[in-house]
Design an enzyme around this catalytic site. Structure first.
Site, PDB file in Angstrom:
ATOM      1  N   HIS A   1     -39.228  12.074  48.218  1.00 52.22           N
ATOM      2  CA  HIS A   1     -39.173  11.480  49.565  1.00 52.22           C
ATOM      3  C   HIS A   1     -39.051  12.525  50.676  1.00 52.22           C
ATOM      4  O   HIS A   1     -39.231  12.196  51.853  1.00 52.22           O
ATOM      5  CB  HIS A   1     -37.978  10.532  49.696  1.00 52.22           C
ATOM      6  CG  HIS A   1     -38.068   9.297  48.854  1.00 52.22           C
ATOM      7  ND1 HIS A   1     -39.166   8.470  48.859  1.00 52.22           N
ATOM      8  CD2 HIS A   1     -37.184   8.743  47.976  1.00 52.22           C
ATOM      9  CE1 HIS A   1     -38.950   7.460  48.009  1.00 52.22           C
ATOM     10  NE2 HIS A   1     -37.774   7.607  47.466  1.00 52.22           N
TER      11      HIS A   1
ATOM     12  N   HIS B   1     -40.000   3.847  43.897  1.00 49.78           N
ATOM     13  CA  HIS B   1     -40.203   4.010  45.341  1.00 49.78           C
ATOM     14  C   HIS B   1     -41.477   4.825  45.605  1.00 49.78           C
ATOM     15  O   HIS B   1     -41.899   5.622  44.760  1.00 49.78           O
ATOM     16  CB  HIS B   1     -38.986   4.700  45.961  1.00 49.78           C
ATOM     17  CG  HIS B   1     -37.701   3.999  45.634  1.00 49.78           C
ATOM     18  ND1 HIS B   1     -36.818   4.470  44.687  1.00 49.78           N
ATOM     19  CD2 HIS B   1     -37.174   2.855  46.109  1.00 49.78           C
ATOM     20  CE1 HIS B   1     -35.789   3.640  44.596  1.00 49.78           C
ATOM     21  NE2 HIS B   1     -35.979   2.651  45.441  1.00 49.78           N
TER      22      HIS B   1
HETATM   23 ZN    ZN Z   1     -36.850   6.084  43.443  1.00 49.04          ZN
END
Ligand code: ZN
Length: 371
Positions: free
Chosen positions: A141, A180
């Protein structure tokens, strides 16, 4: 018989202090301080199961060394590097969005990124066939100028850029099965036709509004970012179908020289931060699909780096299953949770999941075979 599989871990990875957060939010009324969901035990227990089962003896242990500032700065901005260093040395705090930096976390994050570089070097040199880096903090991320989603530095991005700058590598593919979206990895290479990024994630979870089917790259990189926003509740059938119909054909078309995997076990059936139903056998199956593609395309070169996974009791069994697949050897351990996960309704490919995968197939069809 078997593959030679490298494994990277360091006890300091567990010493990254993510604080007394309440799940994934910072504490403060009405949130009682507690334990950060990204706490050391989810990873340390994975390593402990390798030790307790003896499977660690089947792996080649690689020692991580810290990534240099030069390595970090191939992706991150100088201001961001300085701000993490200062937080880590002085007060701790948030490096951007939901990304706790503890005292000393700067050096540990450099060690995590360096570990992926070390594994990449060993795979590219032919010393080992493939590798798994049990890195912490995670990386996928992190953006160039800020930490996001528990990720301080983009571990895989930094290793890819190191391989291209220093090790003569051209075309690289990154496959991300964390629940994610792999936003940091995607953004880093969004306009780059030399790096194919593929993220299979839960539709519109974190970061919000990222990882849409239409997000497929820009400029020269158009068509080299692929997103599979799978519906919540997707099980092994959906993941296997997505890999057979999208991930593997895209890899075959792109012909990478090495494949990286963002390995998050938060797409498992027991994860508190995901609503998917993967299990250890499913992750092993996806691993074998990628290994087969890597064998055919790039001499089997595969480097996995650990991302999310927040069930302390289940992550170890997913990790062991992936390592068994990578090494092509069996441990003495059977996953005691597997029966529960396999028995969940909807593990087979469901019609609405089939529709989404078909949509992605059609979308990427316009780009395949053009590279
Ligand atoms: Zn994750």
């Amino acid at each position: 018989m078997g593959k030679s599989t490298g494994f990277v871990y360091h006890e300091q990875f567990a010493w990254h202090d993510s604080g007394n957060w309440a799940g994934f939010l910072p504490p403060g009324f009405p949130l009682q301080p507690g334990m950060h969901v990204e706490h050391p035990e989810t990873k340390r227990r994975f390593k402990n199961l390798l030790d307790a089962s003896g499977f660690i003896d089947e792996l080649i242990i690689l020692k991580p060394s810290m990534a240099s500032d030069e390595d970090i700065l191939r992706f991150h901005t100088e201001d961001y590097l300085k701000s993490v260093k200062k937080l880590s040395a002085e007060t701790g705090g948030d490096a951007g969005e939901l990304t706790q930096v503890g005292l000393g976390s700067f050096e540990i994050a450099k060690l995590a990124a360096g570990g992926v570089i070390n594994a990449t070097e060993s795979v590219l040199s032919g010393d080992i066939d493939n590798a798994y880096v049990l890195a912490r903090p995670p990386g996928h991320h992190a953006e160039a100028d800020m930490g996001r989603g528990f990720c301080i530095f983009g571990n895989i991005v930094i290793a890819v850029k190191h391989a291209q700058a220093c090790l003569g590598v051209g075309r690289v593919a990154v496959v991300d099965w964390d629940v994610h979206h792999g936003n940091g990895t995607e953004t880093a290479f969004y306009d780059d036709p030399n790096v194919l990024t593929i993220s299979a994630h839960q539709d519109n979870w974190y970061p919000p509004e990222r990882g849409l089917v239409a997000d497929d790259g820009i400029g020269e990189g158009k068509g080299f970012s692929i997103n599979l926003p799978l519906p919540p509740g997707s099980g092994v059938g959906a993941y296997e179908s997505a890999f057979d119909r999208v991930v593997v054909p895209a890899l075959e078309s792109f012909k990478p020289e090495i494949i990286f995997v963002g390995s998050g076990f938060d797409s498992s059936a027991f994860d508190p931060l995901g609503r998917m139903m993967m299990h250890s056998k499913g992750y092993a199956s996806l691993t074998r699909k990628l290994m087969k593609a890597a064998d055919e395309l790039c001499g089997g070169r595969l480097v996995m780096a650990h991302e999310g996974g927040y069930s302390p009791s289940y992550v170890p069994f997913c990790g062991l299953a992936v390592l068994e697949a990578l090494a092509d050897k069996k441990s003495c351990v059977e996953d005691p949770f597997l029966g529960f996960a396999e028995g969940m309704a909807g593990q087979d490919l469901q019609p609405h999941q089939d529709d989404l995968i078909a949509l992605v197939e059609r979308h990427i069809g316009q780009y395949l075979k053009i590279s």
